[in-house]
Design a protein around this motif. Sequence first.
Motif, PDB file in Angstrom:
ATOM      1  N   MET A  32       0.837  -1.192   0.000  1.00 19.52           N
ATOM      2  CA  MET A  32       0.000   0.000   0.000  1.00 19.52           C
ATOM      3  C   MET A  32       0.881   1.255   0.000  1.00 19.52           C
ATOM      4  N   SER A  33       0.360   2.308  -0.624  1.00 20.89           N
ATOM      5  CA  SER A  33       1.110   3.554  -0.694  1.00 20.89           C
ATOM      6  C   SER A  33       1.334   4.100   0.715  1.00 20.89           C
ATOM      7  N   GLN A  34       2.434   4.816   0.865  1.00 20.43           N
ATOM      8  CA  GLN A  34       2.819   5.310   2.189  1.00 20.43           C
ATOM      9  C   GLN A  34       3.198   6.790   2.154  1.00 20.43           C
ATOM     10  N   THR A  35       3.020   7.424   3.298  1.00 20.84           N
ATOM     11  CA  THR A  35       3.549   8.766   3.536  1.00 20.84           C
ATOM     12  C   THR A  35       4.360   8.688   4.823  1.00 20.84           C
ATOM     13  N   ASN A  36       5.585   9.184   4.797  1.00 20.29           N
ATOM     14  CA  ASN A  36       6.488   9.069   5.955  1.00 20.29           C
ATOM     15  C   ASN A  36       6.580   7.652   6.495  1.00 20.29           C
ATOM     16  N   GLY A  37       6.518   6.699   5.602  1.00 18.06           N
ATOM     17  CA  GLY A  37       6.663   5.312   6.044  1.00 18.06           C
ATOM     18  C   GLY A  37       5.409   4.728   6.676  1.00 18.06           C
ATOM     19  N   GLU A  38       4.289   5.488   6.638  1.00 19.54           N
ATOM     20  CA  GLU A  38       3.039   4.961   7.177  1.00 19.54           C
ATOM     21  C   GLU A  38       2.029   4.817   6.052  1.00 19.54           C
ATOM     22  N   LEU A  63       3.507  -4.315 -13.213  1.00 23.37           N
ATOM     23  CA  LEU A  63       3.160  -3.686 -11.952  1.00 23.37           C
ATOM     24  C   LEU A  63       1.761  -3.125 -12.123  1.00 23.37           C
ATOM     25  N   ALA A  64       0.936  -3.238 -11.100  1.00 26.62           N
ATOM     26  CA  ALA A  64      -0.404  -2.671 -11.193  1.00 26.62           C
ATOM     27  C   ALA A  64      -0.648  -1.736 -10.023  1.00 26.62           C
ATOM     28  N   ARG A  65      -1.547  -0.781 -10.263  1.00 26.35           N
ATOM     29  CA  ARG A  65      -1.974   0.119  -9.190  1.00 26.35           C
ATOM     30  C   ARG A  65      -3.490   0.056  -9.093  1.00 26.35           C
ATOM     31  N   VAL A  66      -3.960  -0.269  -7.899  1.00 22.41           N
ATOM     32  CA  VAL A  66      -5.394  -0.299  -7.657  1.00 22.41           C
ATOM     33  C   VAL A  66      -5.759   0.969  -6.909  1.00 22.41           C
ATOM     34  N   ASP A  67      -6.803   1.642  -7.378  1.00 22.64           N
ATOM     35  CA  ASP A  67      -7.248   2.883  -6.762  1.00 22.64           C
ATOM     36  C   ASP A  67      -8.223   2.544  -5.635  1.00 22.64           C
ATOM     37  N   LEU A  68      -7.946   3.021  -4.434  1.00 22.95           N
ATOM     38  CA  LEU A  68      -8.793   2.624  -3.313  1.00 22.95           C
ATOM     39  C   LEU A  68     -10.039   3.487  -3.151  1.00 22.95           C
ATOM     40  N   ALA A  69     -10.230   4.479  -4.015  1.00 22.55           N
ATOM     41  CA  ALA A  69     -11.516   5.179  -4.025  1.00 22.55           C
ATOM     42  C   ALA A  69     -12.549   4.293  -4.722  1.00 22.55           C
ATOM     43  N   ASN A 107     -12.420   7.731   1.834  1.00 18.91           N
ATOM     44  CA  ASN A 107     -12.194   8.090   0.428  1.00 18.91           C
ATOM     45  C   ASN A 107     -13.040   7.288  -0.538  1.00 18.91           C
ATOM     46  N   SER A 108     -13.836   6.363  -0.015  1.00 17.62           N
ATOM     47  CA  SER A 108     -14.529   5.428  -0.891  1.00 17.62           C
ATOM     48  C   SER A 108     -15.634   6.125  -1.686  1.00 17.62           C
ATOM     49  N   LEU A 109     -15.608   5.877  -2.987  1.00 20.09           N
ATOM     50  CA  LEU A 109     -16.564   6.517  -3.902  1.00 20.09           C
ATOM     51  C   LEU A 109     -17.868   5.725  -3.912  1.00 20.09           C
ATOM     52  N   LYS A 110     -19.011   6.424  -4.004  1.00 18.91           N
ATOM     53  CA  LYS A 110     -20.285   5.715  -4.003  1.00 18.91           C
ATOM     54  C   LYS A 110     -20.886   5.599  -5.403  1.00 18.91           C
ATOM     55  N   ILE A 111     -20.715   6.617  -6.220  1.00 20.86           N
ATOM     56  CA  ILE A 111     -21.204   6.583  -7.601  1.00 20.86           C
ATOM     57  C   ILE A 111     -20.209   7.345  -8.476  1.00 20.86           C
ATOM     58  N   TRP A 128      -3.588   3.978  -2.548  1.00 24.80           N
ATOM     59  CA  TRP A 128      -3.463   2.963  -3.602  1.00 24.80           C
ATOM     60  C   TRP A 128      -2.880   1.674  -3.040  1.00 24.80           C
ATOM     61  N   VAL A 129      -3.154   0.588  -3.739  1.00 24.32           N
ATOM     62  CA  VAL A 129      -2.442  -0.664  -3.475  1.00 24.32           C
ATOM     63  C   VAL A 129      -1.734  -1.065  -4.757  1.00 24.32           C
ATOM     64  N   PHE A 130      -0.468  -1.363  -4.662  1.00 20.48           N
ATOM     65  CA  PHE A 130       0.298  -1.835  -5.818  1.00 20.48           C
ATOM     66  C   PHE A 130       0.364  -3.358  -5.783  1.00 20.48           C
ATOM     67  N   ALA A 131       0.527  -3.938  -6.970  1.00 24.73           N
ATOM     68  CA  ALA A 131       0.615  -5.396  -7.050  1.00 24.73           C
ATOM     69  C   ALA A 131       1.613  -5.776  -8.129  1.00 24.73           C
ATOM     70  N   ASN A 132       2.256  -6.938  -7.971  1.00 23.95           N
ATOM     71  CA  ASN A 132       3.215  -7.388  -8.987  1.00 23.95           C
ATOM     72  C   ASN A 132       2.635  -8.524  -9.818  1.00 23.95           C
ATOM     73  N   GLY A 133       3.005  -8.551 -11.095  1.00 25.10           N
ATOM     74  CA  GLY A 133       2.735  -9.690 -11.964  1.00 25.10           C
ATOM     75  C   GLY A 133       4.030 -10.453 -12.093  1.00 25.10           C
ATOM     76  N   ASN A 134       4.025 -11.677 -11.643  1.00 22.03           N
ATOM     77  CA  ASN A 134       5.249 -12.448 -11.471  1.00 22.03           C
ATOM     78  C   ASN A 134       5.632 -13.203 -12.746  1.00 22.03           C
ATOM     79  N   ASN A 135       4.737 -13.276 -13.702  1.00 27.77           N
ATOM     80  CA  ASN A 135       5.011 -14.077 -14.899  1.00 27.77           C
ATOM     81  C   ASN A 135       5.443 -13.201 -16.077  1.00 27.77           C
ATOM     82  N   THR A 136       4.492 -12.475 -16.643  1.00 26.06           N
ATOM     83  CA  THR A 136       4.826 -11.493 -17.668  1.00 26.06           C
ATOM     84  C   THR A 136       5.015 -10.204 -16.882  1.00 26.06           C
TER      85      THR A 136
END
Length: 681
Positions: free
Chosen positions: A114-120, A136-142, A514-518, A125-133
Amino acid sequence: MKNFKVKLLASASLCLIVAMNGCKPKNTGNAVSSDAAQKAYVAPGKYDEFYNFVSGGFNGQMSVYGLPSGRLLKEIPVFSLDPERGYGFSEETKPMLNTSHGFVPWDDLHHIEMSQTNGEINGKWVFANGNNTPRLARVDLATFQTAEILEIPNSAGNHSSPFITENTEYVIAGTRFSIPLDNSNGDVPINTYKKNFKGTLSFVKVDSSSGNMSIAFQLKTPGVDFDLSHAGKGPSHGWFFFSCYNSEQANTLLEVNASQRDKDFIMAVNWKKVEEYIRQGKGKKEAVRYAHNKIDHTTHMATSTMETEVTTLDVKDAPDAVYMIPCPKSPHGTDIDPSVEYIVGSGKLAALIPVFSFTKMIQAIQNKTFDGDYDGIPVIKYEAALYGEVKKPGLGPLHTEFDGKGNAYTTFFISSEIVKWNIKDLKVLDRVPTYYSPGHLSIPGGDSRKPYGKYMVAYNKITKDRYLPTGPELAQAAQLFDISGDKMQLILDYPTIGEPHYAQSVPASLIEKNSLKIFNIEQNKNPYVTMGQNNAKVVRNGKKVDVYMTAIRSHLAPDNIEGIKMGDDVYFHVTNLEQDWDIPHGFAIKGANNAELIVLPGETQTLKWNPDRVGMFPIYCTDFCSALHQEMSGYVRVSPTGSNVPLTFSIGTNNGPGENPPSGKDSGSTAGGGGAGKARR
Ligand code: RUQ
Ligand code: CUA
């Protein structure tokens, strides 16, 4: 003679296989105390305290659980197709899975960060790795949607990823497999590994407001296998630590040949220094090809751009920036404690856990307390960087997390347990069995500067007898422990999706706000949006037919379409007009070699359809949206190629002349503003 050698290798590998397979601990299945249910209980209607983001491993997605209940809240498709939501099937999302190899609809998603500010953790966002091909992915947490996927060139197996620096300046991507790099000749004998195979560590810049990723530079390294990594923070900010195995540089039967050396390495990279070299123009621009895919928030459409250049820097041209710390034996996890002074290496075949001191490492570098070099990289003397060793902790240490109270927790794959130990005096404090063979573990905030403690989840690789049998394969088992006291206490078992590797948890409050509703329909910039049902239409352009369709409770408009012909490419652009939380509509058509669409409030999504026969094709909403959801349907008539049936579309025009319904009562127009329309062209 030859045969004999092979046999020897085989028996050596057998020993390793036995050693690497987990063994079943005694007294299984009874280690649960009576107050466990209460501790994991979240009353109906009440929210969980933590969001838990869990990698899906070989299913290529990410799942979201609540803790402590273990409730599954969502699956987020990342490197996977999701017929449920049309991810990878809709025209809008197909480009997300584009790569330099073409459309790659699957990957092996191991780690999230997960993204951090000052190490917290900051909850953006949450980042993820693709281990085969390598991706890198970024998931938006809104939105809880995959917003961006970046392919990594000069890489093969993006395992040492997506770990981040303390202010999310960089997400890291270290290659698991070394290879001949992209623009060198890869058509070489495999046994020229030592000569031709190279590793890379990619530093991917993250834009602090948009989150957009771009490869800043790649560090070229000797050909080893990079496994995991963590960034220094606070006092050690500016450094990144990578575990490497196969320092033997073997190219076959790695389980034996890459287990020869007593110690492999943790590579310490002073990336601030490397940045300087890049700024001074020491990097080299190289031609490569890699896809960069992004979803636009207003069009809801993904675009895929093929990038053609990357800046590389060979470690040989980066003096005083890269060092090797010897680490026993085939290290896996490289974990940094919250004080950011201690670096914990976990050797998969080691009988101890080495803990290195950042301060001592810096001193060793200043005093040049080296033990030769590895392919030109200075090797720091083991003892000079070592803070101490945890003696006899267990067998097969893999990963370590921290509770913020001075304790570390390490998973042991072979001895199937989690061991709690004190970071200062390196004494083992407690051990609990896990069922069975844990890989990663996760404590909320447990790899950040601010662990929240309280819970720890073990992600077990083998489930065996923990659940009702479901044939030869069982779901992987997560186990939740209460770690608020001196002793770890097992409070919940819950099955997971795919094969989780790393996971992270954060207080719900960080995400909820931060969660978006519509999606605001006024801001919908999709080129095929239909703003209001009156604008619904069908447009033919040669063989391409665009259906501008709306969905609102409880009808699709238009719901009668005629004049579609064999050989047409039909695009259903469905706009959900709802502006209400949790009211998606679905769209499906009989026989489509495609999935459905789930269209969120305010969004437009497109399904491509090629009719395969002449006849009548029902369409309908798949998501039970109202009492009259079953009525949310319609028909598409398909005629032969040369037919002169005119293209028409309508809603609310019921039954033709002389074709009254059996009751004699015309159901009339329910839609309002509908009526028949002649299609353009
Ligand atoms: S790595 S345990 Cu990718 Cu540990 Cu899975
Ligand atoms: Cu819309 Cu069911």
